[in-house]
Design a protein around this motif. Structure first.
Motif, mmCIF file in Angstrom:
data_model
loop_
_atom_site.group_PDB
_atom_site.id
_atom_site.type_symbol
_atom_site.label_atom_id
_atom_site.label_comp_id
_atom_site.label_asym_id
_atom_site.label_seq_id
_atom_site.Cartn_x
_atom_site.Cartn_y
_atom_site.Cartn_z
ATOM 1 N N UNK A 22 -14.149 2.905 -0.479
ATOM 2 C CA UNK A 22 -13.245 2.656 -1.615
ATOM 3 C C UNK A 22 -12.942 3.921 -2.420
ATOM 4 N N UNK A 23 -13.912 4.780 -2.597
ATOM 5 C CA UNK A 23 -13.701 5.989 -3.401
ATOM 6 C C UNK A 23 -12.727 6.975 -2.753
ATOM 7 N N UNK A 24 -12.461 6.822 -1.460
ATOM 8 C CA UNK A 24 -11.506 7.695 -0.772
ATOM 9 C C UNK A 24 -10.077 7.154 -0.797
ATOM 10 N N UNK B 248 0.865 -1.181 0.000
ATOM 11 C CA UNK B 248 0.000 0.000 0.000
ATOM 12 C C UNK B 248 0.893 1.219 0.000
ATOM 13 N N UNK B 249 0.364 2.315 -0.504
ATOM 14 C CA UNK B 249 1.160 3.546 -0.566
ATOM 15 C C UNK B 249 0.519 4.630 0.284
ATOM 16 N N UNK B 250 1.381 5.446 0.863
ATOM 17 C CA UNK B 250 0.982 6.617 1.633
ATOM 18 C C UNK B 250 1.867 7.763 1.176
ATOM 19 N N UNK C 288 -8.490 -3.769 6.885
ATOM 20 C CA UNK C 288 -7.682 -2.761 6.203
ATOM 21 C C UNK C 288 -7.303 -3.147 4.774
ATOM 22 N N UNK C 289 -7.901 -4.228 4.288
ATOM 23 C CA UNK C 289 -7.635 -4.650 2.907
ATOM 24 C C UNK C 289 -8.015 -3.561 1.907
ATOM 25 N N UNK C 290 -8.954 -2.734 2.259
ATOM 26 C CA UNK C 290 -9.416 -1.643 1.386
ATOM 27 C C UNK C 290 -8.260 -0.747 0.941
ATOM 28 N N UNK C 291 -7.213 -0.637 1.753
ATOM 29 C CA UNK C 291 -6.095 0.256 1.460
ATOM 30 C C UNK C 291 -5.037 -0.359 0.540
ATOM 31 N N UNK C 292 -5.061 -1.672 0.357
ATOM 32 C CA UNK C 292 -3.976 -2.347 -0.350
ATOM 33 C C UNK C 292 -4.090 -2.215 -1.860
ATOM 34 N N UNK D 293 -3.078 0.277 -3.602
ATOM 35 C CA UNK D 293 -3.350 1.658 -4.022
ATOM 36 C C UNK D 293 -2.652 2.643 -3.094
ATOM 37 N N UNK D 294 -2.676 3.900 -3.491
ATOM 38 C CA UNK D 294 -2.210 4.968 -2.601
ATOM 39 C C UNK D 294 -3.443 5.412 -1.821
ATOM 40 N N UNK D 295 -3.474 5.106 -0.559
ATOM 41 C CA UNK D 295 -4.649 5.341 0.284
ATOM 42 C C UNK D 295 -4.549 6.635 1.091
ATOM 43 N N UNK D 296 -3.794 7.594 0.619
ATOM 44 C CA UNK D 296 -3.528 8.808 1.394
ATOM 45 C C UNK D 296 -4.798 9.533 1.845
ATOM 46 N N UNK D 297 -5.728 9.793 0.933
ATOM 47 C CA UNK D 297 -6.940 10.528 1.312
ATOM 48 C C UNK D 297 -7.744 9.759 2.356
ATOM 49 N N UNK D 298 -7.904 8.467 2.156
ATOM 50 C CA UNK D 298 -8.685 7.664 3.102
ATOM 51 C C UNK D 298 -8.047 7.678 4.493
ATOM 52 N N UNK D 299 -6.733 7.542 4.550
ATOM 53 C CA UNK D 299 -6.053 7.573 5.849
ATOM 54 C C UNK D 299 -6.181 8.945 6.505
#
Length: 121
Positions: free
Chosen positions: A79-81, A38-40, A60-64, A66-72
């Motif tokens: 998913x859209x975040x 995952x990316x931050x 936390x699989x939702x973050x894998x 992809x770059x999950x910066x906004x969601x975090x």
């Protein structure tokens, strides 16, 4: 979560391997033998060691993959975040994102960085 004083792991030297967002999708844990990334903030972390948290079917699989910066930053599990775009975040959300970046960088190996595209030679 940020105040966890567990002993931190010994990390490998960071790698600077370029990954496009399309390539990063391959590392979402769907393939049992492939690593989970995952990316931050554009930095790719290997979270394979915590499959119980990041593997398929986990919270936390939702973050894998992809770059999950906004969601975090926004504490979202939508998913859209799970995108890199942090435009328009509040100062508090930016600080939250910085804390997440610090959390991941102290616990997981850095295996690369997100790039827009790779130059074809």
């Amino acid at each position: 979560m940020f105040g966890n004083n567990k002993e931190l792991p010994q990390l490998a030297p960071p790698l600077d391997t370029p990954y496009t967002l399309e390539e990063l999708k391959k590392y979402d844990g769907s393939e049992p033998e492939a690593p989970i990334y995952l990316a931050v903030k554009g930095v790719v972390f290997d979270v394979t060691s915590r499959k119980e948290m990041y593997g398929p079917g986990t919270g936390y699989h939702i973050f894998t993959g992809k770059d999950a910066s906004r969601a975090l930053a926004t504490s979202s599990l939508k998913p859209e975040d799970c995108v890199a775009n942090i435009e328009g975040l509040s100062e508090e959300e930016i600080q939250t994102l910085d804390k997440w970046y610090d959390f991941f960088s102290k616990r997981y190996n850095t295996v690369g960085r997100v790039v827009q595209s790779k130059n074809r030679l």
